[in-house]
Every structure is written in structure tokens, then in C-alpha cells.
Design a protein around this motif. Structure first.
Motif, PDB file in Angstrom:
ATOM      1  N   GLN A  85       0.046   1.439  -5.032  1.00 22.63           N
ATOM      2  CA  GLN A  85       0.218   0.002  -4.836  1.00 22.63           C
ATOM      3  C   GLN A  85       1.632  -0.289  -4.360  1.00 22.63           C
ATOM      4  O   GLN A  85       2.594  -0.128  -5.101  1.00 22.63           O
ATOM      5  CB  GLN A  85      -0.085  -0.773  -6.122  1.00 22.63           C
ATOM      6  N   HIS A  88      -0.338  -2.117  -0.382  1.00 21.85           N
ATOM      7  CA  HIS A  88      -1.727  -1.673  -0.269  1.00 21.85           C
ATOM      8  C   HIS A  88      -2.753  -2.705  -0.726  1.00 21.85           C
ATOM      9  O   HIS A  88      -2.478  -3.530  -1.584  1.00 21.85           O
ATOM     10  CB  HIS A  88      -1.933  -0.403  -1.104  1.00 21.85           C
ATOM     11  N   THR A  90      -6.550  -3.143  -2.693  1.00 22.33           N
ATOM     12  CA  THR A  90      -7.067  -2.459  -3.875  1.00 22.33           C
ATOM     13  C   THR A  90      -8.076  -1.374  -3.489  1.00 22.33           C
ATOM     14  O   THR A  90      -8.059  -0.272  -4.042  1.00 22.33           O
ATOM     15  CB  THR A  90      -7.744  -3.475  -4.825  1.00 22.33           C
ATOM     16  N   THR A 189       4.366   2.273  -9.296  1.00 24.51           N
ATOM     17  CA  THR A 189       3.007   2.463  -8.761  1.00 24.51           C
ATOM     18  C   THR A 189       3.018   2.873  -7.286  1.00 24.51           C
ATOM     19  O   THR A 189       1.969   2.938  -6.660  1.00 24.51           O
ATOM     20  CB  THR A 189       2.197   1.153  -8.887  1.00 24.51           C
ATOM     21  N   TRP A 190       4.217   3.133  -6.756  1.00 23.42           N
ATOM     22  CA  TRP A 190       4.305   3.396  -5.309  1.00 23.42           C
ATOM     23  C   TRP A 190       4.710   4.828  -4.956  1.00 23.42           C
ATOM     24  O   TRP A 190       4.536   5.272  -3.834  1.00 23.42           O
ATOM     25  CB  TRP A 190       5.308   2.436  -4.668  1.00 23.42           C
TER      26      TRP A 190
END
Ligand SMILES: *[C@@H]1O[C@H](CO)[C@@H](O)[C@H](O)[C@H]1NC(C)=O
Ligand SMILES: *[C@@H]1O[C@H](CO)[C@@H](O)[C@H](O)[C@H]1NC(C)=O
Ligand SMILES: *[C@@H]1O[C@H](CO)[C@@H](O)[C@H](O)[C@H]1NC(C)=O
Ligand SMILES: *[C@@H]1O[C@H](CO)[C@@H](O)[C@H](O)[C@H]1NC(C)=O
Ligand SMILES: *[C@@H]1O[C@H](CO)[C@@H](O)[C@H](O)[C@H]1NC(C)=O
Ligand SMILES: *[C@@H]1O[C@H](CO)[C@@H](O)[C@H](O)[C@H]1NC(C)=O
Length: 314
Positions: A85, A88, A90, A189-190
Motif C-alpha cells: 500500500q 496502490h 486494494t 506497508t510500502w
């Protein structure tokens, strides 16, 4: 004198800028494609020889050649979701006819057409992450940066290698986790960790870019380079990221230091000369510094002050 100090100031600024963003050619920074892929993106990628066990960042086939690779390496990994994320989506879904920049992923894309736009891919991560910070890249070279950006944003496979919560993580390494802990501030989250990339892909990137210029700081690490301010801060010096001084910096600084030493030397001579005259005048019974009431009567002897001024003007 004013013009010279302005020149000195500009030289100092120029040397600061050079020390901050050390631009070199790709061939000077990276010895080969392996070094490029493994240094440029921190720990995100590792280069693998066996093309049956490595991903490619670009393709032309109807079928995504990365699908059988994930199938082989991670049969239980879920590529029907976009694990990473950043910008991006989902889920990987089909995009419309305006989806041209990152066309290989049109049928199943984790990026929207707005993200997959060369202008937005270049600017989407902030000024430090532009790939043209050392000058406009050749089109041959820039293509690879667009491909990498498309691969990162659009591929449903790269998310298997998420650093915190990635299916591919071997927790024994101690450098990544299979589970993402949302309350741990260290878990983003990346970030991608050690995704295997085909060596021929990385070698092609190196060959295309070899004469282009790029930031060489920390071995040409994009993330380290991104910390270096875009424009030198004129009012306050920016934080010193590079600790070891370069030889260029020393060479540029030298004229400034020499000028400073010369000016200090002249001042010293002047002060010494002045003291000498004061001493001699005191000795000869004709002192320069006399109480004010006495001074008026001694006005004719003022030329000695002009002599002192003359010395200072050397
Ligand atoms: C790439 O360059 C590095 C550093 O010089 C070297 O250790 C490595 O063996 C080279 N790799 C290949 C595949 O040539
Ligand atoms: C390459 O990977 C495939 C699939 O894992 C494996 O079967 C093959 O033996 C490997 N080739 C080499 C030369 O290691
Ligand atoms: C993969 O993830 C998607 C989206 O979260 C979910 O709908 C699907 O059931 C998952 N598939 C598997 C095999 O876990
Ligand atoms: C990319 O997006 C920007 C801003 O959203 C837009 O101005 C530009 O026309 C787009 N470029 C392409 C090639 O679609
Ligand atoms: C998640 O992170 C928080 C903060 O670091 C920690 O207190 C907690 O124990 C972690 N949970 C798990 C399951 O590791
Ligand atoms: C310049 O310095 C000021 C004060 O420290 C800071 O607020 C500003 O963001 C800096 N500008 C740049 C471009 O680094």
C-alpha cells in the motif's frame, strides 16, 4: 572587495551543493547490473541468475511471466490482492483505454491510470525521489525507471515481498516479518524486501544508463539520496548528510581559506605597525593618545594618523 566576497559566497554554496548530491555516471557508481539493482533500492531487490526463479520488471506477453514464478516460489501466496500500500489500489483490477504508460498490467493492475502516468510516477514520491536530479536522463535510461515504477505500483506479485507482512519473508532472517503489526510504528506497508529479479533485466538497465548521471551517495542508494535537499538552503545550511569530505570540496574551499589567512595576515601587520608607532611616539615624548584637553594644541602633528591609515590600506 564586495565583488570578491560575493564570489567566495557563491563558491561556498556551489561546494555545498556538490557535497550534498554527488552526481556520477551509472558506470562509475555501479560496477554492473547486479550492483545497480541491489544498491539503488536498498534491500528491495536481489539479483538471481536462474530465470525460473526470478521476476522481470517489464514484459510484452499477453500472460504476465511473473505469474508462473510466483506459482513456483509461493504456491500459497495470494496475488489476487495488492499486498503493498502506497499509491496502490486494494485489488488488481482491469483498467480502461487511458491506461497506456504501464500497459503490461492493464488487465490486472494494482495502480490506477492516474498513478500510472509518467509525470505522476516521477513526482509522486516527493522532490528527493525524482530520477532526474543529476540531469535529464536519456530516454533509453529513463524507460527503466518508468518500468520499475510501474512494476512497483501495478504488479500484484511484488506485494508478496512486503517487508512487514510479506508472504515471502523468511522470519529467520530477522529483517522482515510475515505478519504486519499495525501498532508497531516500525512496520510500514510500502517497503519491499529481497525480491528476486532476473540478472539479464538488471544488466540491460545498467547498459542503457551507463553514460547517464545519477546520485552516487551511499553507493547510489535512492533512499539515501532522497534525504539530500533538492536546493541548497541559502539562509540556513542544510543538514550534513555526507560525513566524509570529498576531495572536490576541499579544492573548492581552498581559495576561501587562503583569502581568509591573507586578510588576517594584513590585519596583524597593520595592528603591529600601529602599536610600533604608538610605542615610538610615546618614547619620543609625542604620544598619539593624549587627554582630550591637550589634544587641540597637538593638532598639527596629525599626519602620523594618516601614515597609520596608509599602512592599513596596503
Ligand atoms: C558485479 O560487481 C561486483 C563488484 O565489483 C562483483 O563483486 C560481482 O561479482 C559482479 N557481478 C557480476 C555478476 O559480474
Ligand atoms: C532453476 O530453477 C528451476 C526451478 O526452481 C530448477 O528446476 C532448476 O534446476 C534451476 N536451474 C539451475 C541451473 O539451478
Ligand atoms: C486473496 O485475497 C482476496 C482479497 O483479500 C480474497 O478475496 C481471496 O479470498 C484471497 N484468496 C486466498 C486464496 O486466500
Ligand atoms: C498525467 O497527469 C497529469 C496530472 O494529473 C496530467 O496533467 C497529464 O496530462 C497526464 N499525462 C498523461 C500523459 O496522461
Ligand atoms: C505490536 O507492536 C506493539 C508496539 O510495538 C507491541 O506492543 C505488540 O506486542 C506487538 N504485537 C505483536 C503481536 O507482536
Ligand atoms: C530552509 O531552512 C528553513 C529553516 O531551517 C526550513 O524551514 C526550510 O524548510 C528549509 N528549506 C529547504 C528547501 O530545505
Amino acid at each position: 572587495m564586495r565583488g570578491y566576497s560575493l564570489l567566495l559566497h557563491l563558491l561556498l554554496l556551489a561546494s555545498q551543493a556538490a557535497a550534498q548530491l554527488q552526481c556520477q555516471s551509472f558506470a562509475q557508481i555501479y560496477d554492473n547490473g547486479t550492483e545497480l539493482c541491489e544498491n539503488m533500492w536498498g534491500d528491495a531487490f536481489k539479483v538471481v541468475d536462474n530465470i525460473s526463479e526470478a521476476y522481470t520488471m517489464w514484459f510484452f506477453d499477453d500472460q504476465n511471466p511473473n505469474a508462473p514464478i510466483s506459482q513456483r516460489l509461493h504456491p500459497t501466496g495470494n496475488t489476487s490482492t495488492c499486498n503493498l500500500q502506497y499509491l496502490h489500489k486494494t485489488l488488481p483490477t482491469a483498467e480502461g483505454d487511458d491506461f497506456t504508460e504501464c500497459h503490461p498490467w492493464k488487465e490486472a493492475s494494482c495502480c490506477s491510470s492516474n498513478t500510472a502516468n509518467v509525470t505522476n510516477l516521477l513526482n509522486g514520491y516527493g522532490p528527493g525521489y525524482r530520477w532526474d536530479r543529476c540531469g535529464t536522463l536519456s530516454q533509453a535510461c529513463e524507460r527503466f525507471f518508468v518500468q520499475e515504477a510501474c512494476f512497483y505500483e501495478c504488479s500484484p506479485h511484488i506485494g508478496l515481498y512486503r517487508r512487514y507482512g510479506g508472504h515471502a519473508c523468511d522470519p529467520a532472517s530477522g529483517q522482515c516479518t510475515n505478519v504486519h503489526n499495525a501498532s508497531n510504528p516500525g512496520h510500514n506497508t510500502w517497503e519491499v524486501f529481497k525480491m528476486p529479479i532476473r540478472r539479464d533485466y538488471c544488466d540491460a538497465w545498467w547498459t542503457a544508463c551507463r553514460n547517464d548521471m545519477f546520485c552516487s551517495n551511499s553507493g547510489g542508494n535512492y533512499f539515501a539520496c532522497a534525504l539530500i535537499p533538492t536546493t541548497p538552503n541559502v539562509t540556513t545550511p542544510p543538514p550534513e548528510v555526507i560525513t566524509n569530505e570529498t576531495t572536490e570540496e576541499k579544492e573548492v574551499l581552498a581559495p576561501g581559506l587562503i583569502a581568509l589567512v591573507v586578510i588576517l595576515g594584513i590585519l596583524l601587520v597593520a595592528v603591529a605597525g600601529f602599536l610600533c608607532i604608538v610605542y615610538r611616539r610615546e618614547k619620543s615624548g609625542n604620544p598619539i593618545f593624549t587627554p582630550l584637553k591637550d589634544r587641540e594644541s597637538k593638532m598639527p602633528s596629525q599626519p602620523s594618523i594618516a601614515m597609520v591609515n596608509g599602512k592599513v590600506d596596503v
